[in-house]
Scaffold this active site. Structure first.
Site, PDB file in Angstrom:
ATOM      1  N   GLU A 137      84.707  23.221  45.759  1.00 25.14           N
ATOM      2  CA  GLU A 137      84.056  21.997  46.240  1.00 25.14           C
ATOM      3  C   GLU A 137      84.625  20.793  45.483  1.00 25.14           C
ATOM      4  OE1 GLU A 137      79.945  21.189  45.096  1.00 25.14           O
ATOM      5  OE2 GLU A 137      79.531  20.658  47.178  1.00 25.14           O
TER       6      GLU A 137
ATOM      7  N   GLY B 165      74.809  21.197  41.591  1.00 26.81           N
ATOM      8  CA  GLY B 165      75.977  22.070  41.627  1.00 26.81           C
ATOM      9  C   GLY B 165      75.610  23.541  41.434  1.00 26.81           C
TER      10      GLY B 165
ATOM     11  N   GLY C 232      72.927  25.387  39.009  1.00 27.30           N
ATOM     12  CA  GLY C 232      71.914  26.222  39.665  1.00 27.30           C
ATOM     13  C   GLY C 232      71.792  27.571  38.991  1.00 27.30           C
TER      14      GLY C 232
ATOM     15  N   GLU D 193      69.214  24.330  46.056  1.00 28.51           N
ATOM     16  CA  GLU D 193      70.078  23.764  47.105  1.00 28.51           C
ATOM     17  C   GLU D 193      71.378  23.397  46.415  1.00 28.51           C
ATOM     18  OE1 GLU D 193      69.255  23.676  50.195  1.00 28.51           O
ATOM     19  OE2 GLU D 193      67.122  24.127  49.992  1.00 28.51           O
TER      20      GLU D 193
ATOM     21  N   LYS E 192      62.681  14.898  38.092  1.00 30.67           N
ATOM     22  CA  LYS E 192      63.780  14.327  37.301  1.00 30.67           C
ATOM     23  C   LYS E 192      64.953  13.942  38.205  1.00 30.67           C
ATOM     24  CE  LYS E 192      67.459  15.887  35.018  1.00 30.67           C
ATOM     25  NZ  LYS E 192      68.310  14.705  35.150  1.00 30.67           N
TER      26      LYS E 192
ATOM     27  N   GLU F 277      70.584  11.407  35.846  1.00 34.90           N
ATOM     28  CA  GLU F 277      70.624  10.359  34.826  1.00 34.90           C
ATOM     29  C   GLU F 277      71.468   9.158  35.281  1.00 34.90           C
ATOM     30  OE1 GLU F 277      71.539  13.452  34.766  1.00 34.90           O
ATOM     31  OE2 GLU F 277      73.215  13.884  33.415  1.00 34.90           O
TER      32      GLU F 277
END
Ligand code: NAD
Length: 508
Positions: free
Chosen positions: A402, A246, A250, A267, A192, A195
């Site tokens: 971040e 992100g 996650g 990751e 996937k 989007e």
């Protein structure tokens, strides 16, 4: 396929035809969303529509998972010899190399990144497929001499159905990092893309089809994370989920994966330190400080977003850095002169601008940038100036969180211990760099950094051969290299009796 390529080019040049719908690839067939829904795919340089993509949902995800399961348990894939898997993966790399400029152009149209970076990504993608094609046929496993008259053999086997979910910053490259090792190891996959950026994923699956992968081995589902992604992560029929994105997402993937104790690799995000000592090569350190944060508009998980400068060089260094950052040519990625492109979406641009505002309010000082670029021809796009904050303190949100955009925060240190302390003061541990002329110190500092990807006297280079992944909240597991391959395998021990006779354990 040819018609779709023409339409992309035509549209990029101002053509008026609406592009054909981008479809999903499930069980070897190109299909629309079960609901019939579509989504506009936008060009970040002007927010114009470049394609319409099938907007899949949970039903589509379930269909793809069922196809992957059938292909794994009923199909010929598991029995396909490694040399044949290698041939298919090499074929994808060859087809990609033939169509490199189409892929690069489409990647730039969909992500905004400068064309030269997209070209780099395409080459890297082909190299990744070649690397894992090579691995298929290389020696694997171990044998042990154990104490009984027994030979123990350890083999690696595919895990089964792998769900793979990736973000929008490197759509094509992230697809390669996921698909190539999983397929090399003999798994079947449900992939996937974000989007926002399905274009090159669809093009890549066209190549997988052309290369000849059996139906159901590689499936592509399009659509949002909270439906399609969630369905993959929580499915009882998915044996492993591999996620890049992100840290917050996650965490929810990890939670969803408990449904069937599936294997997970993550990751995630970063806030990576780049330490420059006063004896560093001046030009090299400045050059990589810029490259570390402003490449790909700062939308890089491993970006050197915290520059940690020795106090002796701080003032002079930031003056030169700001001078050069303000000269970076920001523009439409399709323009070959462009050095930095627009951010991915209006929403993400607002998030980055909000962080800049937070930095101001926290009392950090802007020495470069800090604004949206909105004069024509930038007015319809998502352009933000390269931005640098100084006079920061470690607890500021702009230092800890971040931002994922072209925003650098500078910290100052007195000695080696303070540099390491500042560098490690983060919930993240993805990457980090050190610049110094003292080789022993370089290694000392790098060994003390709590991060998985590090550089000495450079920043950013990434190699298919070397493991990629983070410490702390930057992730779980590793991609790339042999480590990345092993993440797509189960380990089985096989014990072979070399003296065939009853054990005699029970006397009766
Ligand atoms: P994101 O987490 O919002 O989305 C990533 C992917 O997850 C998308 O495909 C999205 O649709 C899907 N998703 C969203 N919610 C989901 C859910 N509840 N369940 C399942 N799937 C879901 O991230 P993003 O905004 O697309 O990308 C930016 C982030 O990715 C940054 O934090 C960046 O650091 C990280 N990133 C990390 C690496 C790495 O290698 N460590 C590489 C690139 C990007």
């Amino acid at each position: 396929m040819a018609e779709r390529e023409f339409q992309f080019r035509n549209f990029a040049q101002g053509g008026e035809r609406v592009p054909k719908e981008l479809q999903m690839f499930i069980g070897g067939q190109w299909v629309k969303a079960a609901s019939g829904a579509v989504r506009d795919i936008l060009n970040p340089a002007d927010n114009g529509t470049i394609a319409l993509a099938a907007e899949g949902g949970e039903r589509d995800a379930q269909k793809a998972i069922a196809a992957a399961k059938e292909a794994f348990y009923e199909g010929p894939w598991v029995e396909t010899p490694p040399a044949e898997r290698a041939r298919l993966l090499f074929a994808v790399a060859d087809l990609l190399a033939e169509r490199g400029s189409d892929f690069a152009g489409s990647e730039t149209l969909n992500t905004g990144k400068p064309l030269r970076e997209a070209v780099y990504d395409v080459n890297d993608t082909a190299a990744c497929f070649r690397y894992y094609a090579g691995i298929c046929t290389k020696p694997h496993g171990q044998t042990y001499d154990v104490s009984d008259p027994m030979q123990t053999m350890v083999v690696r086997e595919p895990i089964g159905v792998c769900g793979q979910i990736v973000p929008w910053n490197y759509p094509l490259l992230m697809a390669a990092w996921k698909l190539a090792p999983a397929l090399a190891a003999g798994n079947t996959v449900v992939f996937k893309p974000s989007e926002l950026t399905p274009v090159t994923a669809v093009m890549l699956f066209e190549l997988l089809e052309k290369a000849g992968f059996p139906g159901g081995v590689a499936n592509l589902v399009l659509g949002p994370g909270n439906t399609v992604g969630q369905a993959i992560a929580s499915s009882l029929d998915v044996d492993k989920v591999a996620f890049t994105g992100g840290t917050k997402t996650g965490r929810s993937i990890l939670e969803a994966s408990v449904s069937n104790i599936k294997q997970v690799s993550l990751e995630l995000g970063g806030k990576s330190p780049n330490i420059v000592f006063d004896d560093a090569d001046w030009e090299t350190a400045i050059d990589y400080a810029l490259f570390g944060i402003f490449a790909n508009q700062g939308e890089v998980c491993s970006a050197g977003s915290r520059l940690i400068l020795h106090e002796k060089i701080h003032d002079h260094f930031i003056e030169e850095l700001a001078r050069r950052a303000s000269k970076i040519r920001v523009g439409n990625g399709m323009d070959p002169e462009t050095e930095m492109g627009p951010l991915i979406s209006r929403e993400h641009t607002e998030k980055v601008l909000h962080y800049i505002e937070i930095g101001r309010q926290e009392g950090a000082r802007l020495i470069c940038g800090g604004h949206r670029i909105s004069a024509p021809p930038y007015d319809q796009g998502n352009f933000v100036e390269p931005t640098i904050f100084i006079d920061t303190t470690p607890e500021m949100r702009i230092v800890q969180e971040e931002i994922f955009g072209p925003v650098l925060v500078v910290q100052k240190f007195k000695d080696e211990d303070e540099a390491v302390r500042l560098a490690n003061n983060s919930i993240y541990g993805l990457a980090g760099g050190v610049f110094t002329g003292d080789g022993a110190r370089a290694l000392r500092v790098i060994r003390r950094l709590r991060a998985g990807i590090t550089w000495i006297n450079c920043y950013n280079p990434t190699y298919n051969e070397a493991p990629w992944g983070g410490y702390k909240q930057s992730g779980l597991g590793r991609e790339l290299g042999t480590f990345g391959y092993e993440e797509y395998t189960e380990v089985k021990q096989i014990n072979i009796n070399l003296s065939v006779a009853p054990s005699g354990w029970f006397k009766g």
